[in-house]
Scaffold this motif. Sequence first.
Motif, PDB file in Angstrom:
ATOM      1  N   VAL A  46     -20.013  -1.904  22.847  1.00 21.43           N
ATOM      2  CA  VAL A  46     -20.016  -1.674  21.490  1.00 21.43           C
ATOM      3  C   VAL A  46     -19.133  -2.066  20.576  1.00 21.43           C
ATOM      4  N   ARG A  47     -17.837  -1.818  20.902  1.00 19.55           N
ATOM      5  CA  ARG A  47     -16.725  -2.697  20.100  1.00 19.55           C
ATOM      6  C   ARG A  47     -16.269  -3.379  20.743  1.00 19.55           C
ATOM      7  N   VAL A  48     -15.988  -4.569  20.468  1.00 17.35           N
ATOM      8  CA  VAL A  48     -15.346  -5.814  20.378  1.00 17.35           C
ATOM      9  C   VAL A  48     -13.622  -5.409  20.157  1.00 17.35           C
ATOM     10  N   ASP A  49     -12.390  -4.848  20.868  1.00 18.23           N
ATOM     11  CA  ASP A  49     -10.786  -5.275  19.900  1.00 18.23           C
ATOM     12  C   ASP A  49     -10.318  -6.611  19.647  1.00 18.23           C
ATOM     13  N   ARG A  50     -10.930  -8.004  18.734  1.00 17.12           N
ATOM     14  CA  ARG A  50     -10.679  -8.511  18.966  1.00 17.12           C
ATOM     15  C   ARG A  50      -9.599  -8.597  18.735  1.00 17.12           C
ATOM     16  N   ASP A  51      -8.622  -8.431  17.595  1.00 22.58           N
ATOM     17  CA  ASP A  51      -7.396  -7.999  17.191  1.00 22.58           C
ATOM     18  C   ASP A  51      -6.693  -8.050  18.095  1.00 22.58           C
ATOM     19  N   GLY A  52      -6.843  -7.040  18.569  1.00 17.94           N
ATOM     20  CA  GLY A  52      -5.978  -6.270  20.055  1.00 17.94           C
ATOM     21  C   GLY A  52      -5.597  -6.915  20.843  1.00 17.94           C
ATOM     22  N   ALA A  53      -7.036  -7.511  21.548  1.00 16.36           N
ATOM     23  CA  ALA A  53      -6.907  -7.912  22.522  1.00 16.36           C
ATOM     24  C   ALA A  53      -5.784  -9.350  22.790  1.00 16.36           C
ATOM     25  N   GLN A  54      -5.698 -10.070  21.719  1.00 12.86           N
ATOM     26  CA  GLN A  54      -5.549 -11.439  21.150  1.00 12.86           C
ATOM     27  C   GLN A  54      -4.504 -10.880  21.080  1.00 12.86           C
ATOM     28  N   GLY A  55      -3.536 -10.173  20.117  1.00 11.00           N
ATOM     29  CA  GLY A  55      -1.982  -9.897  20.060  1.00 11.00           C
ATOM     30  C   GLY A  55      -1.434  -9.581  21.071  1.00 11.00           C
ATOM     31  N   ALA A  56      -2.202  -8.968  22.815  1.00 10.79           N
ATOM     32  CA  ALA A  56      -1.805  -7.649  23.212  1.00 10.79           C
ATOM     33  C   ALA A  56      -1.177  -9.344  24.239  1.00 10.79           C
ATOM     34  N   ALA A  57      -2.626 -10.358  23.912  1.00 13.97           N
ATOM     35  CA  ALA A  57      -2.061 -11.444  24.795  1.00 13.97           C
ATOM     36  C   ALA A  57      -0.751 -12.633  24.426  1.00 13.97           C
ATOM     37  N   ARG A  58      -0.633 -12.484  23.375  1.00 15.82           N
ATOM     38  CA  ARG A  58       0.438 -12.761  22.702  1.00 15.82           C
ATOM     39  C   ARG A  58       1.637 -12.117  22.856  1.00 15.82           C
ATOM     40  N   ARG A  59       1.897 -11.047  23.247  1.00 16.37           N
ATOM     41  CA  ARG A  59       3.129 -10.533  23.524  1.00 16.37           C
ATOM     42  C   ARG A  59       3.332 -10.945  24.893  1.00 16.37           C
ATOM     43  N   LEU A  60       2.775 -10.661  25.625  1.00 17.93           N
ATOM     44  CA  LEU A  60       2.611 -11.217  26.944  1.00 17.93           C
ATOM     45  C   LEU A  60       2.847 -12.159  27.504  1.00 17.93           C
ATOM     46  N   ASP A  61       2.668 -13.373  26.970  1.00 17.11           N
ATOM     47  CA  ASP A  61       2.754 -14.834  26.916  1.00 17.11           C
ATOM     48  C   ASP A  61       4.256 -15.401  26.650  1.00 17.11           C
ATOM     49  N   THR A  62       4.879 -14.020  26.011  1.00 17.96           N
ATOM     50  CA  THR A  62       6.567 -14.148  25.937  1.00 17.96           C
ATOM     51  C   THR A  62       7.251 -13.151  26.590  1.00 17.96           C
ATOM     52  N   ALA A  63       6.694 -12.457  27.635  1.00 24.06           N
ATOM     53  CA  ALA A  63       7.127 -10.898  28.334  1.00 24.06           C
ATOM     54  C   ALA A  63       8.151 -11.731  28.920  1.00 24.06           C
ATOM     55  N   PRO A  64       9.749 -11.212  29.590  1.00 23.85           N
ATOM     56  CA  PRO A  64       9.831 -11.334  30.495  1.00 23.85           C
ATOM     57  C   PRO A  64       9.648 -10.968  31.498  1.00 23.85           C
ATOM     58  N   ALA A  65       8.900 -10.066  32.038  1.00 24.23           N
ATOM     59  CA  ALA A  65       8.768  -9.095  32.793  1.00 24.23           C
ATOM     60  C   ALA A  65       7.110  -8.382  32.692  1.00 24.23           C
TER      61      ALA A  65
END
Length: 444
Positions: A46-65
């Motif tokens: 119905v709806r793809v949250d492309r920007d939200g998912a990519q932003g969350a992934a970038r934050r997880l890339d550098t998350a210490p844990a």
Amino acid sequence: MPSARPETTLSALVARVAAGELSPSEVIGGALERLDAAEPGIRAWVRVDRDGAQGAARRLDTAPAAGPLRGIPFGVKDIIDVRGLPTECGSPLRRGRVAGSDAVLVDRLRRLGAVPLGKTVTTEFAYFAPGPTRNPHHLGHTPGGSSSGSAAAVAAGVVPLALGSQTAGSLTRPAAYCGVAGFVAPVGGPLETTGFTGLSATLDAAGLLTPTVADLRLAHAALTGADRLPGPVAPPARPTLAVWPGTELGEVAADMRAALARTVEDAVAGGARLVELDWTERTPRLVDAHITVMAYEAARSLAAEAAHPDRLSTPLNELLARGRSIAATDYRRALSVAERERAAMLALLGDVDAVLGPAALGPAPSGLAATGSPVLSRPWQLLGLPALTVPGHRNGAGLPLGLQLIGHPERLDRLFALGHAIEKAARAGTDNEGTDNGGIESRH
């Protein structure tokens, strides 16, 4: 033809992210690429949250844990709230209603490191009026309902995990039709429905869809707070199965009967013990009680929507009208049937590992105007028991044939182990012959 691709299973992606072979951004990027390739055909989202998912992934890339599902994309059936996204329930009456907070399961998945990719198609208020989704195995066939978009998105390899729900056969049937693994949680169990738009409080249950049963086991362990993710699934030792053909409730297709028979044959050859039960009087009574409870409660859950019959489908209007006509005494009688029969079934499941039967009357029917019959799920949903849809079988035309296992809510490890063994043998038989085959120990 879609299948459980090893590189896109939940287990494989979790392992590769944990090993540093893939970053969360790479996982999310791959999911979006697969979505862009598949979506014009299957129409699962119905709806793809492309920007939200990519932003969350970038934050997880550098998350210490991060949690054990770090960077894993998941789909969310559009009756389940995701903060900042509309929950439209497949109805114009809910168009544009943005959720202010996450459903409990969505929040839990985020805390585990998973990333919601967007909202998947549901039938109207999780009932019968279908959305636009098509079956990935054959675009001219229904994906089932109401968790149609979630099942199709997993079957197409877009996401390795999707949230669904079940009130009648809303998850078991699409899982069977789309050839993926499905888990319907026990009603009132640890997988909460807070943040779901409900139809029937007595019957509504949360559910998970993944490529394989092993993936279901992993997701369930993470969601229920396991200290660590489970290792390889140990094969069940000498399981006891109560075999249920389901033929008293409808015309079960010959290829579905054959899939069940082969599974039973190989289970016995592998050491399983069978219990023969005659349920020709019990299950129709359960179906009748289920229909009564569902209609009565839906008429009250959707009373505000019923004031706009011109904006509801004919099937939903008919359900709500039926619910309004049911006397309170008949409703209470149906609840007493459920309570009595649940106690009897739990006693049975203390002696057997699971009930094994067909998950649907046959493969996905041709056409998109209807979603197929939920009749083979109604008895077990009334009883609030966990249901596992096991993929792996296919008919001669290549359409999936799902089986279901009904288990005890306090013996889920055994249920997942049985499902994994049946799926593994079924897939081995299908791969060897190109058509349906297999059981716990495939000999075909």
